[in-house]
Write a protein that holds these residues in place. Structure first.
Motif, mmCIF file in Angstrom:
data_model
loop_
_atom_site.group_PDB
_atom_site.id
_atom_site.type_symbol
_atom_site.label_atom_id
_atom_site.label_comp_id
_atom_site.label_asym_id
_atom_site.label_seq_id
_atom_site.Cartn_x
_atom_site.Cartn_y
_atom_site.Cartn_z
ATOM 1 N N MET A 1 0.850 -1.190 0.000
ATOM 2 C CA MET A 1 0.000 0.000 0.000
ATOM 3 C C MET A 1 0.882 1.235 0.000
ATOM 4 N N SER A 2 0.435 2.265 -0.669
ATOM 5 C CA SER A 2 1.160 3.519 -0.707
ATOM 6 C C SER A 2 0.952 4.254 0.611
ATOM 7 N N ILE A 3 2.015 4.383 1.375
ATOM 8 C CA ILE A 3 1.925 5.127 2.638
ATOM 9 C C ILE A 3 1.550 6.571 2.333
ATOM 10 N N ARG A 4 2.137 7.084 1.286
ATOM 11 C CA ARG A 4 1.884 8.471 0.870
ATOM 12 C C ARG A 4 0.386 8.713 0.678
ATOM 13 N N HIS A 5 -0.251 7.847 -0.096
ATOM 14 C CA HIS A 5 -1.674 8.039 -0.369
ATOM 15 C C HIS A 5 -2.535 7.710 0.847
ATOM 16 N N GLY A 6 -2.103 6.740 1.631
ATOM 17 C CA GLY A 6 -2.841 6.428 2.857
ATOM 18 C C GLY A 6 -2.871 7.612 3.811
ATOM 19 N N LEU A 7 -1.729 8.274 3.975
ATOM 20 C CA LEU A 7 -1.682 9.447 4.854
ATOM 21 C C LEU A 7 -2.508 10.594 4.279
ATOM 22 N N LEU A 8 -2.441 10.773 2.968
ATOM 23 C CA LEU A 8 -3.258 11.823 2.341
ATOM 24 C C LEU A 8 -4.746 11.545 2.542
ATOM 25 N N ALA A 9 -5.156 10.282 2.413
ATOM 26 C CA ALA A 9 -6.566 9.939 2.607
ATOM 27 C C ALA A 9 -7.009 10.258 4.030
#
Length: 197
Positions: A1-9
């Protein structure tokens, strides 16, 4: 999973500080993808550099609070609406291991397959037990997210067992198949006399 996108979500739901993001990320994924706090802050630093989040000060305890920028919100919308391509996923270590086993002299590929299948079946049993112990539709959104992650892991384990069974059958067939003899080297055919003139 993309940590970057998870944090943005998570930031799309409202401002948060680093430890809060870590806790909510792990809760949303059922702790399947644990993060260390260094990963969170280095990712936040890159997101800030790229203009996707903004540091909006600190809370009463001195923790930096981040908010998503309009560009970050657009990035999250794009992420949710774009399918994940199979080629974008990390390399499959098991497939690489078996490919190496097949081509490495002295490795018993059947043992490698059997060992992995035993471990995968054990994991599948554990995951299935976890699923059976919980409600079919949990009341909390975080529990629902974990249920989906759990079911994904079950489906992946089932698929891995099927693939390992295929590998075992393939290895057996290959062991009994005749090996191809190397192609004979082409014979030298001297040119006719006319072409030598």
């Amino acid at each position: 999973m993309s940590i970057r996108h998870g944090l943005l979500a998570l930031l799309a739901q409202g401002p948060r500080y680093g430890y809060q993001l870590r806790t909510e990320f792990e809760s949303s994924t059922g702790s399947t993808w644990p993060l260390n706090i260094g990963q969170v802050y280095s990712t936040l630093s890159r997101l800030e550099r790229d203009g996707l989040v903004v540091r909006v000060g600190a809370d009463d305890e001195g923790r930096f609070v981040y908010r998503i920028s309009p560009e970050g919100a657009e990035e999250v919308r794009r992420w949710f609406s774009t399918p994940i391509v199979r080629a974008d996923r990390p390399r499959d270590e098991l497939a690489i291991k078996l490919a190496m086993a097949v081509t490495s002299p002295g490795v018993d590929v059947a043992d490698v397959v059997q060992s992995q299948r035993t471990a995968t079946l054990r994991t599948l049993q554990d995951l299935t037990r976890l699923k059976a112990d919980g409600p079919a539709i949990p009341p909390e959104p975080g529990e629902r997210a974990w249920r989906l992650v759990l079911e994904s892991m079950i489906f992946q384990a089932e698929a891995e067992v099927r693939w390992l069974e295929h590998c075992e059958a393939y290895v057996l067939r290959a062991a009994t198949a005749p090996t191809a003899a190397p192609a004979p080297a082409p014979e030298f055919d001297p040119a006719p006399e006319e072409t030598k003139r």
